[in-house]
Design an enzyme around this catalytic site. Structure first.
Site, PDB file in Angstrom:
ATOM      1  N   GLU A 175      16.080  49.268 -92.650  1.00 51.49           N
ATOM      2  CA  GLU A 175      17.218  50.134 -92.361  1.00 51.49           C
ATOM      3  C   GLU A 175      17.451  50.358 -90.866  1.00 51.49           C
ATOM      4  O   GLU A 175      18.587  50.255 -90.412  1.00 51.49           O
ATOM      5  CB  GLU A 175      17.067  51.491 -93.087  1.00 51.49           C
ATOM      6  N   ARG A 185      25.066  52.636 -96.016  1.00 46.53           N
ATOM      7  CA  ARG A 185      24.438  52.553 -94.692  1.00 46.53           C
ATOM      8  C   ARG A 185      25.121  51.530 -93.788  1.00 46.53           C
ATOM      9  O   ARG A 185      24.490  50.904 -92.940  1.00 46.53           O
ATOM     10  CB  ARG A 185      22.937  52.232 -94.805  1.00 46.53           C
ATOM     11  N   SER A 187      13.392  56.757 -93.104  1.00 46.13           N
ATOM     12  CA  SER A 187      13.407  55.735 -94.158  1.00 46.13           C
ATOM     13  C   SER A 187      13.478  54.349 -93.512  1.00 46.13           C
ATOM     14  O   SER A 187      14.435  54.039 -92.804  1.00 46.13           O
ATOM     15  CB  SER A 187      14.596  55.941 -95.084  1.00 46.13           C
TER      16      SER A 187
END
Length: 351
Positions: A346, A181, A256
Site C-alpha cells: 500500500e 486506495r 497498513s
C-alpha cells in the site's frame, strides 16, 4: 542538512512583505517518513503559504529536478539511494466553512485534526477516519477510508497546482477516478502531476447506525454503546485503532502495509472453498491471510509483523530499504504458496 533562504517579496498597500521560503539541502528521508528508511533528499521545501507552491515548483524547474509531494510521510517508503530532486512538504493550514455543511480544509492540516473539528461541530461523514495518520492533502490521493467510510463519500472537489500546465486548477470528484486506495493523483499518466492545496467536503447531520464494520460493531456490543453521535464514533474508532496499531512516534511503521485483495467471481468461489472470508465486492482481507499463514509476530530481515494487526509491518532493526524489500518478498511468497494470491504494497515509494 542546511537551509537555503529564498526570499519572496509581496507588494501590498505601498509596503513590501518579506516571506522566506524554507529550502533545506541534503535532508535524511528517514527523518521525514514514519518507516524511518531512506537516504538523502537533494532539497526539501516547506510550503507554508499558497504562494510558496508556485515558487517551489519554479525552483525545481530552474534546477531541472523532479518533484515529490510529502505530507507526514506515513504512507511513503524511502529508498537507500535517496531522492535526487525536490521534496515538497505541504504545511499550508486552515479550515473554514463554506456553508452549514460544506468545509474547505487546507492540504497541510492533519486529517485527524479535521475529523476532530467536524465531530466537535456534530457533523457526520468522516468520523470513522479518526486517528488515521497523514494530511488532508493526502486523503484524496489514497481515497482514504476506514470502518465503512471513504473520503470519496463526502468529497466535492480539490484545489490544486498543476505542474504540467503550471497553473492552479479545481478538480471535481467525478474527474478523479477514485477507487480503492487510488485516484488520478497516484495512478496513471497524471500521477504526481498535482499538489493538492485544499479539499472541499460536504458533510451531514445524519448519524451512522448499526450494524457497523466488524471491529467497531464488536466494540459497541462489548461496551453496550448506544450513543452513535459523530463524537462518540470518533472516540470509539480512535480507541480501537490505537489498541491495534503502533503510534508512528513510538514505533517505525507505515500503517497498513498490504492492500486488501479483490477477486473475480471464480477466484472468490475458490477462496470460499478454502474457508477464506470473502467480503462484499469479492474483497479478501489481507490481514486475515497473513494471520492465518502464521506470520503474526514473525520477524523478517529486521521487519516484524505486528502481533496485534497482521497488516502492520514494524521496523525493529532494518537499516535499509533492501531489508524491507526482502521482508516484503518473503511474506508475499508465503501467501502466494498458501492461497494463490499476490499481496500488493500500500505505501508508495519515493523515487
Amino acid at each position: 542538512s542546511k537551509i537555503i533562504p529564498s526570499l519572496i517579496l509581496y507588494f501590498c498597500c505601498n509596503c513590501v512583505i518579506m516571506h522566506f521560503m524554507k529550502i533545506n539541502e541534503n535532508v535524511k528521508i528517514k527523518e521525514l517518513t514514519t518507516m524511518r528508511l531512506g537516504g538523502l533528499a537533494r532539497y526539501v521545501i516547506e510550503l507554508e503559504t499558497v504562494e510558496d507552491v508556485e515558487k517551489a515548483y519554479l525552483f525545481a524547474k530552474e534546477h531541472q529536478l523532479p518533484v515529490f509531494i510529502l505530507g507526514t510521510g506515513s504512507n511513503v517508503i524511502g529508498k537507500d539511494e535517496g531522492f535526487k530532486g525536490v521534496i515538497l512538504l505541504n504545511r499550508i493550514k486552515g479550515i473554514r466553512f463554506i456553508d452549514e455543511l460544506t468545509i474547505d480544509a487546507m492540504g497541510g492540516e492533519l486529517l485527524d485534526d479535521l475529523v476532530a473539528f467536524t465531530t466537535e461541530k456534530n457533523l457526520s461523514g468522516i468520523e470513522a477516519l479518526s486517528a488515521i495518520p497523514g494530511t488532508v492533502g493526502a486523503a484524496p490521493v489514497q481515497n482514504v477510508g476506514a470502518y465503512g467510510q471513504e473520503i470519496e463519500q463526502v468529497l466535492e472537489s480539490v484545489h490544486a497546482y498543476d505542474l504540467k500546465e503550471e497553473k492552479y486548477v479545481t478538480i471535481k470528484k467525478e474527474d478523479m477516478n477514485l477507487g480503492y486506495r487510488q485516484s488520478i493523483f497516484n495512478q496513471g499518466e497524471d500521477a504526481g502531476r498535482y499538489l493538492i492545496i485544499s479539499m472541499r467536503i460536504h458533510l451531514s447531520h445524519d448519524r451512522l447506525t448499526p450494524p457497523f464494520y466488524t471491529s467497531l460493531q464488536s466494540y459497541v456490543e462489548e461496551h453496550q454503546i448506544t450513543d452513535f453521535s459523530p463524537k462518540s464514533i470518533r472516540e470509539m474508532v480512535t480507541e480501537i485503532r490505537w489498541s491495534k496499531l503502533p503510534k508512528p512516534e513510538e514505533m517505525a511503521s507505515s500503517g497498513s502495509f498490504f492492500k486488501n485483495v479483490y477477486l473475480d467471481d471464480q477466484e472468490a468461489e475458490r477462496l470460499r472453498s478454502m474457508n477464506v472470508p470473502v467480503w462484499e465486492g469479492n474483497k479478501v482481507p489481507s490481514g486475515w491471510l497473513i494471520d492465518h499463514a502464521g506470520l503474526k509476530g514473525k520477524s523478517f530481515y529486521g521487519m516484524r509483523v505486528s502481533e496485534k494487526a497482521a497488516l502492520i509491518l514494524i521496523n525493529e532493526s532494518a537499516q535499509s530499504y533492501a531489508h524491507l524489500k526482502q521482508a516484503r518478498e518473503e511474506i508475499v511468497s508465503i501467501i502466494e504458496k498458501k492461497y494463490g494470491l499476490t499481496l500488493k504494497q500500500e505505501p508508495v515509494e519515493l523515487e
